[in-house]
Design a protein around this motif. Structure first.
Motif, PDB file in Angstrom:
ATOM      1  N   UNK A 183       0.846  -1.183   0.000  1.00  0.00           N
ATOM      2  CA  UNK A 183       0.000   0.000   0.000  1.00  0.00           C
ATOM      3  C   UNK A 183       0.878   1.227   0.000  1.00  0.00           C
ATOM      4  N   UNK A 184       0.908   1.931  -1.119  1.00  0.00           N
ATOM      5  CA  UNK A 184       1.724   3.131  -1.218  1.00  0.00           C
ATOM      6  C   UNK A 184       1.253   4.154  -0.196  1.00  0.00           C
ATOM      7  N   UNK A 185       2.184   4.713   0.525  1.00  0.00           N
ATOM      8  CA  UNK A 185       1.852   5.704   1.526  1.00  0.00           C
ATOM      9  C   UNK A 185       1.314   5.120   2.814  1.00  0.00           C
ATOM     10  N   UNK A 186       1.504   3.820   3.028  1.00  0.00           N
ATOM     11  CA  UNK A 186       0.946   3.179   4.215  1.00  0.00           C
ATOM     12  C   UNK A 186       1.580   3.666   5.513  1.00  0.00           C
ATOM     13  N   UNK A 187       2.714   4.376   5.434  1.00  0.00           N
ATOM     14  CA  UNK A 187       3.353   4.890   6.638  1.00  0.00           C
ATOM     15  C   UNK A 187       2.412   5.819   7.388  1.00  0.00           C
ATOM     16  N   UNK A 188       1.513   6.469   6.669  1.00  0.00           N
ATOM     17  CA  UNK A 188       0.591   7.421   7.270  1.00  0.00           C
ATOM     18  C   UNK A 188      -0.744   6.797   7.649  1.00  0.00           C
ATOM     19  N   UNK A 189      -0.882   5.507   7.477  1.00  0.00           N
ATOM     20  CA  UNK A 189      -2.130   4.810   7.765  1.00  0.00           C
ATOM     21  C   UNK A 189      -2.197   4.546   9.262  1.00  0.00           C
ATOM     22  N   UNK A 190      -3.086   5.224   9.958  1.00  0.00           N
ATOM     23  CA  UNK A 190      -3.127   5.066  11.406  1.00  0.00           C
ATOM     24  C   UNK A 190      -4.530   4.797  11.922  1.00  0.00           C
ATOM     25  N   UNK A 191      -5.441   4.371  11.048  1.00  0.00           N
ATOM     26  CA  UNK A 191      -6.799   4.075  11.486  1.00  0.00           C
ATOM     27  C   UNK A 191      -7.043   2.572  11.420  1.00  0.00           C
ATOM     28  N   UNK A 192      -8.014   2.116  12.175  1.00  0.00           N
ATOM     29  CA  UNK A 192      -8.422   0.720  12.099  1.00  0.00           C
ATOM     30  C   UNK A 192      -9.476   0.608  11.014  1.00  0.00           C
ATOM     31  N   UNK A 193      -9.393  -0.431  10.213  1.00  0.00           N
ATOM     32  CA  UNK A 193     -10.357  -0.598   9.139  1.00  0.00           C
ATOM     33  C   UNK A 193     -10.679  -2.070   8.950  1.00  0.00           C
ATOM     34  N   UNK A 194     -11.926  -2.331   8.633  1.00  0.00           N
ATOM     35  CA  UNK A 194     -12.357  -3.676   8.305  1.00  0.00           C
ATOM     36  C   UNK A 194     -12.330  -3.858   6.796  1.00  0.00           C
ATOM     37  N   UNK A 195     -12.499  -5.083   6.350  1.00  0.00           N
ATOM     38  CA  UNK A 195     -12.448  -5.391   4.926  1.00  0.00           C
ATOM     39  C   UNK A 195     -13.516  -4.628   4.135  1.00  0.00           C
ATOM     40  N   UNK A 240     -12.065  -7.376  17.152  1.00  0.00           N
ATOM     41  CA  UNK A 240     -12.694  -8.256  16.181  1.00  0.00           C
ATOM     42  C   UNK A 240     -13.145  -7.503  14.923  1.00  0.00           C
ATOM     43  N   UNK A 241     -12.796  -8.051  13.766  1.00  0.00           N
ATOM     44  CA  UNK A 241     -13.199  -7.542  12.443  1.00  0.00           C
ATOM     45  C   UNK A 241     -12.558  -6.213  12.063  1.00  0.00           C
ATOM     46  N   UNK A 242     -11.567  -5.773  12.791  1.00  0.00           N
ATOM     47  CA  UNK A 242     -10.846  -4.543  12.454  1.00  0.00           C
ATOM     48  C   UNK A 242      -9.364  -4.845  12.397  1.00  0.00           C
ATOM     49  N   UNK A 243      -8.671  -4.153  11.502  1.00  0.00           N
ATOM     50  CA  UNK A 243      -7.249  -4.419  11.282  1.00  0.00           C
ATOM     51  C   UNK A 243      -6.483  -3.120  11.263  1.00  0.00           C
ATOM     52  N   UNK A 244      -5.221  -3.203  11.651  1.00  0.00           N
ATOM     53  CA  UNK A 244      -4.324  -2.051  11.639  1.00  0.00           C
ATOM     54  C   UNK A 244      -2.935  -2.535  11.266  1.00  0.00           C
ATOM     55  N   UNK A 245      -2.112  -1.650  10.715  1.00  0.00           N
ATOM     56  CA  UNK A 245      -0.734  -1.997  10.392  1.00  0.00           C
ATOM     57  C   UNK A 245       0.077  -2.076  11.661  1.00  0.00           C
ATOM     58  N   UNK A 246       0.984  -3.059  11.698  1.00  0.00           N
ATOM     59  CA  UNK A 246       1.919  -3.140  12.820  1.00  0.00           C
ATOM     60  C   UNK A 246       2.959  -2.058  12.627  1.00  0.00           C
ATOM     61  N   UNK A 247       3.406  -1.506  13.715  1.00  0.00           N
ATOM     62  CA  UNK A 247       4.421  -0.445  13.619  1.00  0.00           C
ATOM     63  C   UNK A 247       5.789  -0.985  13.847  1.00  0.00           C
TER      64      UNK A 247
END
Length: 53
Positions: free
Chosen positions: A2-14, A46-53
């Motif tokens: 994911x380009x620019x994923x360094x700035x991804x800081x929210x939890x999101x589901x599929x 449950x049902x939410x995902x976030x990038x590991x830092x």
């Protein structure tokens, strides 16, 4: 992946990822499953995902 994923800081589901990206939810589920195996993402609740830092 994911380009620019360094700035991804929210939890999101599929479903939310599918809506934002325009990619079919089943395809998003497959990708998220692979990212979970690689330990690139984690599930803070449950049902939410976030990038590991």
């Amino acid at each position: 992946m994911f380009e620019g994923h360094e700035n991804f800081s929210i939890f999101a589901g599929a479903t939310k990822v599918s809506q934002i990206s325009g990619v079919d939810k089943k395809e998003v589920d497959k990708i998220m499953k692979e990212l979970k195996k690689d330990e690139t993402i984690y599930s803070p609740k449950r049902c939410y995902w976030a990038l590991k830092e």
